[in-house]
Scaffold this active site. Structure first.
Site, mmCIF file in Angstrom:
data_model
loop_
_atom_site.group_PDB
_atom_site.id
_atom_site.type_symbol
_atom_site.label_atom_id
_atom_site.label_comp_id
_atom_site.label_asym_id
_atom_site.label_seq_id
_atom_site.Cartn_x
_atom_site.Cartn_y
_atom_site.Cartn_z
ATOM 1 N N HIS A 219 -3.447 5.961 3.503
ATOM 2 C CA HIS A 219 -4.500 4.926 3.012
ATOM 3 C C HIS A 219 -4.055 3.698 3.432
ATOM 4 O O HIS A 219 -4.791 2.718 4.028
ATOM 5 C CB HIS A 219 -4.598 4.790 1.436
ATOM 6 C CG HIS A 219 -5.347 3.778 0.840
ATOM 7 N ND1 HIS A 219 -4.977 2.503 0.607
ATOM 8 C CD2 HIS A 219 -6.614 3.980 0.399
ATOM 9 C CE1 HIS A 219 -6.110 1.794 0.128
ATOM 10 N NE2 HIS A 219 -6.919 2.677 -0.187
ATOM 11 N N SER B 285 -11.364 -0.914 -0.860
ATOM 12 C CA SER B 285 -10.059 -0.821 -0.013
ATOM 13 C C SER B 285 -10.299 -0.964 1.203
ATOM 14 O O SER B 285 -9.298 -1.552 2.145
ATOM 15 C CB SER B 285 -9.352 0.479 -0.249
ATOM 16 O OG SER B 285 -8.654 0.651 -1.386
ATOM 17 N N ASP C 150 0.919 -1.125 0.039
ATOM 18 C CA ASP C 150 0.012 0.001 -0.049
ATOM 19 C C ASP C 150 0.980 1.270 0.011
ATOM 20 O O ASP C 150 1.981 1.110 -0.625
ATOM 21 C CB ASP C 150 -0.971 -0.097 1.272
ATOM 22 C CG ASP C 150 -2.334 0.496 0.949
ATOM 23 O OD1 ASP C 150 -2.463 1.823 0.555
ATOM 24 O OD2 ASP C 150 -3.244 -0.047 0.854
#
Length: 754
Positions: free
Chosen positions: A193, A484, A153
């Site tokens: 994220h 996600s 990520d």
């Protein structure tokens, strides 16, 4: 001209009218058409690019170093050993072209693709709280302890108090070091994220993740802004396999629905080496065929997004005999939608200040487009509005966000509801009270649907909560939504299942979740299709306690031609993982759409044993011409429980997008362009048409071919010298069996030397 990545471009299908003459004639005639227009700049041989080279076998590093030393500008980035045979290098374009010719064993090369990140009640909702009372074979509570989870990520803020206890290390493939910290950039390119994903999997502090004692490893492959190249993601997968992670989460992807791209194949290879790979399916729903790579990897667990238990606001409209409830999707970043009073609703056009008249004390309905959501809300706020509803300018719902500076609530609405409400407003004053409804286990509108092109595989495999998920971010906590957020729920659940059953293979873990999933239904009470929800929403407690595994967990039967009496066979492995003999029988499903199944007779399997059985799908009459995707389920009873095994087959040639991943860059030679495009089914005719963006006047063809095969296509073409526009719309089109599909992008042209 700047490189445009297929991963960043939104896939748009336009009904643009191409020239009426046959394309071959248009190609010939375009040469005689005169335009007073510039030519493309000459591509610089000194431009530095990243290239990925595929080789038949793992390249010999000494041999590679020997060749590279003759090119001072070239830097070896990664040599892939575990999941992909090849290497990536960075250097001057001219030198990379020479390297390709001088290094033996190269099968093909391409510039690196760009991948992007897909962006508390959800944890107990999937059963993660109930399993705390269960113990693993060592007598330890199920918490993910001892299980290694890799997260590919944007990195992790490992200093976060909820994560620092579980963080065990990692690697940064963006900066080339061992410090996979989230991007911290003052220019708006900071990331959060990966930290959010990590918290869902294994937060262990104020917030508890699904597997709060799992060991977290961060592989930073996505840099500032949440983007990274394909070779960085490949290198991260490679390193994760070397590090012997048990579970690997990839909440990232592209918009290309392909089962055969390098990262998809790399994930399948990782699974074959014992890694449970979990991916997000993508955020390009609600249309079909939108699942993107690597969510198309057949052996990975591809995850769609569902809703956890939540209160959903609806606008309740009643006027005369007309009464309607319209769903609102509150926008992120601003004031929560919590209106309890009734307010008048007024139409405010696109949201420009001059359109917002007499809006004080009212809810303003605004159409999406032209200006940002934040600007629309700011304009309405300055005019005294109490709230803003932005309705979509295309089919379906959408996700929106506004800045923290907003002081009034804002929500999104579908185009259908917005257009209806607009008509009602024009008829007179409309009052809009907000009502709230409890909702759970609905498929998120944004969640990408399948199936997969070419192999017609069922994707996603399962779903998990992905709407309004609160988790860790640098400096605190934040609610986000997307597939996600759904994928790490499953990755954490896989860590729990791996701790409970350390000897289970990736295929067995995947089957356990699919065999025990809860089938979701829509607002009308109808089950979502198999190619929308997979087997259903995961149930962790049921997966841990299952006594039977059916592999694979779904039957992708494939394509059946038009001829009658066609049949296909599929083999299922039935594994009894209990300590007692079990007696099995299939429940014959009703005939559906001209199909029936020939199923095995009743049989028994001893404890910790398995049996392979053959399922035969037979076509007995003609299919309806209106349906090209036929799905359903067969059922297997073991005396105590019934396992649902979804199936899918496609009829003839289904209507899937024929053009994907269209990207354009400078060519190697002066006045040339290099394009890439993915054609999942090939085309009888393929071409790239050029248009004036102002008038959409047809300018000519950049390329045109007949009978082109499926797969990724690359070509260098000469750009017409007589076209001299600063911007040009390029439309890649494919025609097959009377059907036309398109994907377009805008090329920003510059004159040579400018």
């Amino acid at each position: 001209m700047k490189k445009i990545s297929a991963a960043v471009i939104a896939i748009l299908f336009f009904t643009i009218i191409l020239p009426q003459q046959p394309l071959s004639a248009a190609l010939v005639s375009s040469a005689s058409t005169t335009f007073s227009l510039p030519q493309l700049p000459e591509p610089s041989p000194n431009e530095r690019v990243v290239m990925v080279f595929s080789t038949k076998e793992t390249p010999d590093q000494a041999e590679l170093q020997q060749v590279v030393k003759h090119f001072p500008s070239i830097k070896i980035r990664y040599v892939f050993q575990e999941v992909f045979s090849g290497f990536s290098v960075e250097g001057k374009r001219s030198n990379l072209q020479k390297l390709e010719k001088q290094f033996p064993h190269v099968q093909y090369s391409s510039e690196a693709y760009t991948y992007k990140a897909d962006m508390e009640g959800s944890v107990p909702f999937i059963g993660a709280d109930k399993i705390r009372g269960y113990f693993d074979p060592k007598g330890q509570r199920l918490s993910g302890k001892g299980v290694k989870v890799g997260i590919i990520d944007t990195g992790i803020d490992y200093n976060h108090p909820d994560l620092n206890r579980n963080y065990k290390g990692g690697q940064d493939f963006v900066d080339g070091d061992k410090n996979p910290m989230e991007s911290r950039n003052k220019n708006g390119a900071s990331t959060l994220h990966g930290t959010h994903v990590a918290g869902i999997i294994g937060a262990n502090g104020v917030m508890k993740g699904v597997a709060p004692e799992a060991e977290l490893y961060a592989y930073r492959a996505l840099g500032p802004g949440g983007h990274g190249t394909s070779d960085q993601v490949l290198a991260a997968i490679d390193q994760a396999v070397k590090d012997h992670v048990d579970i690997l989460n990839l909440s990232l992807g592209t918009d290309v629905n392909a089962p055969d791209l390098p990262i998809t194949e790399a994930l399948n290879k990782a699974v074959s080496k014992g890694v449970v790979a979990v991916t997000s399916s993508g955020n390009s729903g609600p249309n079909l065929w939108t699942v993107g790579t690597p969510g198309t990897a057949s052996d990975a667990i591809s995850v769609g997004a569902s809703t956890p238990p939540m209160k959903i606001p609806f606008l309740h409209i009643k006027r005369g005999r007309v009464e309607k409830d319209m769903k609102l999707l509150p926008m992120f970043g601003g004031v929560p939608w919590g209106l309890t009073k009734t307010y008048p609703i007024i139409y405010g056009g696109i949201g420009n200040k001059e359109e917002l008249k007499r809006v004080s004390g009212k809810i303003v309905l605004i159409q999406r487009g032209t200006i940002t959501f934040a600007q629309k809300v700011k304009n309405a706020e300055e005019k005294g509005a109490v709230a803003v509803i932005v309705y979509n300018n295309e089919k379906g719902e959408f996700l929106g966000s506004v800045g923290k500076e907003s002081r009034i609530p804002a929500a999104a609405m579908s185009r259908q509801d917005g257009e209806w409400l607009k008509k009602m407003i024009k008829k007179g004053t409309i009052l809009g009270p907000t009502i709230y409804k409890e909702e759970e286990d609905r498929l998120a509108d944004f969640s990408s649907r399948g199936p997969v092109t070419i192999n017609w595989g069922i994707k996603p495999d399962i779903t998990a909560p992905g709407v309004k998920i609160r988790s860790t971010v640098p400096g605190g906590y934040l609610s986000l939504q997307g597939t996600s957020m759904a994928a790490p729920h499953v990755a954490g659940a896989c860590a729990i299942l791996k701790q409970a059953h350390p000897d289970w293979t990736p295929a067995e873990i995947k089957a356990a979740f699919m065999n025990t999933a809860k089938v979701m239904v829509d607002d009308k009470g109808l089950p979502y299709h198999t190619y929308e929800q997979g087997a259903g929403r995961i149930q962790l407690e049921e997966a841990i306690n299952t006594g039977t595994l059916v592999m694979p967990g779904a039957l992708s039967i494939g394509r059946l031609p038009s001829k009658l009496f066609m049949e296909k066979e599929k083999v299922l492995t039935i594994r009894n993982v209990s300590k007692e003999t079990k007696h099995y029988r299939f429940i014959t499903p009703p005939k559906s759409a001209g199909m029936e199944f020939e199923l095995p007779t009743a049989f028994s399997i001893g404890p910790n044993s398995e049996k392979k059985v053959t399922i035969r799908a037979e076509r007995i009459d003609a299919f309806s011409k209106k349906k090209d995707l036929i799905d359903g389920a067969i059922f297997l009873s073991d005396g105590e429980s019934t396992i649902r095994i979804p199936y899918l087959y496609v009829v003839n040639e289904p209507r899937y997008p024929r053009v994907m991943g269209f990207a354009v860059d400078n060519g190697k030679k002066t006045n040339t362009l290099h394009y890439e495009v993915y054609l999942p089914g090939g085309a009888e005719e393929f071409g790239i048409a050029l248009y004036d963006p102002e008038s959409m006047k047809y300018l000519g063809l950049l390329d045109w071919q007949k009978k082109i095969g499926p797969g990724l296509k690359e070509k260098e073409v000469v750009f017409p010298k007589n076209i001299r526009l600063e911007q040009i719309v390029a439309v890649a089109f494919a025609r097959t069996k009377g059907r036309e599909d398109y994907q377009e992008l805008t090329l920003h042209m510059k004159e040579k030397g400018s």
